[in-house]
Design a protein around this motif. Structure first.
Motif, PDB file in Angstrom:
ATOM      1  N   ALA A 138       4.255  -1.710  -1.999  1.00 50.26           N
ATOM      2  CA  ALA A 138       5.521  -2.379  -2.315  1.00 50.26           C
ATOM      3  C   ALA A 138       6.579  -1.338  -2.656  1.00 50.26           C
ATOM      4  CB  ALA A 138       5.326  -3.353  -3.475  1.00 50.26           C
ATOM      5  N   ILE A 141      10.499  -2.101  -3.073  1.00 46.28           N
ATOM      6  CA  ILE A 141      10.807  -2.871  -4.282  1.00 46.28           C
ATOM      7  C   ILE A 141      10.615  -2.013  -5.535  1.00 46.28           C
ATOM      8  CG2 ILE A 141      10.082  -4.826  -5.706  1.00 46.28           C
ATOM      9  CD1 ILE A 141       9.420  -6.306  -3.131  1.00 46.28           C
ATOM     10  N   ALA A 196      14.734  -9.140 -11.638  1.00 48.00           N
ATOM     11  CA  ALA A 196      13.738  -8.704 -10.652  1.00 48.00           C
ATOM     12  C   ALA A 196      12.550  -9.645 -10.618  1.00 48.00           C
ATOM     13  CB  ALA A 196      13.272  -7.279 -10.981  1.00 48.00           C
ATOM     14  N   ALA A 200      11.744 -11.305  -7.182  1.00 47.00           N
ATOM     15  CA  ALA A 200      10.633 -10.699  -6.448  1.00 47.00           C
ATOM     16  C   ALA A 200       9.332 -11.481  -6.582  1.00 47.00           C
ATOM     17  CB  ALA A 200      10.420  -9.252  -6.912  1.00 47.00           C
TER      18      ALA A 200
END
Length: 286
Positions: A138, A141, A196, A200
């Motif tokens: 990831a 991110i 976030a 996310a």
């Protein structure tokens, strides 16, 4: 983050204007390289690490061309290794070269070599950790989250400290930093964690909030470390490469603290060097 970032005095309007313009010009390039990942990001991280090492050498006043060349070669080798997926080798090269320089400085009674050894780790780990994070499962991110937390901490600490003032955070190291600035930066980082987590997903919201808080503390620790270094050697700015901001170290000290310390915590918790964030999430079933 510079000493004026969290309290004490009003910077001149011209300086503040230069800071804003420089940030507006640099941020898109950083974000573009982050989005591209791979070699573009690795090259950017290597360039950042190289400039950090150069500024460190100037600050601690290392005059040995040979020793500086050894440090530069070790840094280049580590960045090449991590860019090609050899994380363990990259970290090993940094540790061995730093140990060698420190040992030589100790035996020869040359304090400059010992400081250079620390600089190899400071600059090298910054570059290596950024590449490792971006290359992870990831990675995009993770890097964006890291940048957002550090930038939010820096900006909020700057304005909260200027407006609220109050008791000094650590006057002997950084006379202008205040507790109000530190807490303002921490609060902004937690807000980033909240946003976030909502956007996310994957991990629970509490994980994002805790991670943002920890990284904010690490970011401010990195800022204080650089302030202590500059005070130790009587230097105001690490350099003048960025108009209104000083040197690269003045801008990424918080990123170094958050990135390197965050990486070390993740490695200790997961036992994985190459992608500790994904390993931690996997261990928790996220």
């Amino acid at each position: 983050m510079t000493d004026g970032a969290s309290g004490g005095g009003r910077p001149r309007a011209t300086e503040l204007r230069l800071r804003v313009i420089s940030a507006l010009l640099l941020a898109p390039a950083v974000l573009l390289a982050t989005y591209a990942g791979g070699w573009p990001f690795a090259i950017g991280a290597a360039l950042c690490a190289a400039i950090l090492l150069q500024e460190w050498v100037v600050i601690v006043r290392v005059n040995s061309v040979i020793s500086t060349g050894i440090a530069a070669l070790a840094l280049a080798g580590a960045m090449l290794a991590v860019a090609t997926g050899h994380v363990q080798e990259a970290l090993g090269l940094l540790l061995l070269s730093a140990a060698g320089l420190f040992g030589a400085g100790w035996l020869l009674g040359m304090a400059g070599l010992r400081w250079l050894a620390v600089g190899v780790l400071y600059a090298g780990l910054t570059g290596v950790v950024l590449v490792v994070f971006r290359a992870g499962e990831a990675g995009f991110i993770v890097i964006l989250f890291l940048f957002a937390v550090v930038w939010a901490t820096d900006i909020a600490a700057y304005f909260a400290g200027r407006r609220l003032g109050g008791p000094k955070l650590w006057a002997r190291v950084s006379p202008k930093k205040t507790w109000s600035g530190a807490l303002g930066g921490f609060g902004a980082a937690v807000l980033v964690g909240l946003v976030a987590g909502l956007l996310a997903g994957r991990a629970p919201l509490a994980v994002w909030l805790v991670a943002a808080g920890i990284l904010s503390v690490f970011s401010q620790a990195g800022d204080l470390l650089e302030s202590a270094l500059k005070r130790r050697f009587g230097v105001k700015d690490s350099g003048r490469i960025i108009p209104g901001h000083g040197g690269v170290m003045d801008r990424v000290d918080g990123l170094t603290g958050a990135g390197v310390l965050g990486y070390l915590v993740a490695v200790v918790a997961s036992g994985v060097l190459s992608d500790p964030v994904a390993a931690l999430l996997g261990m928790q079933g996220y």
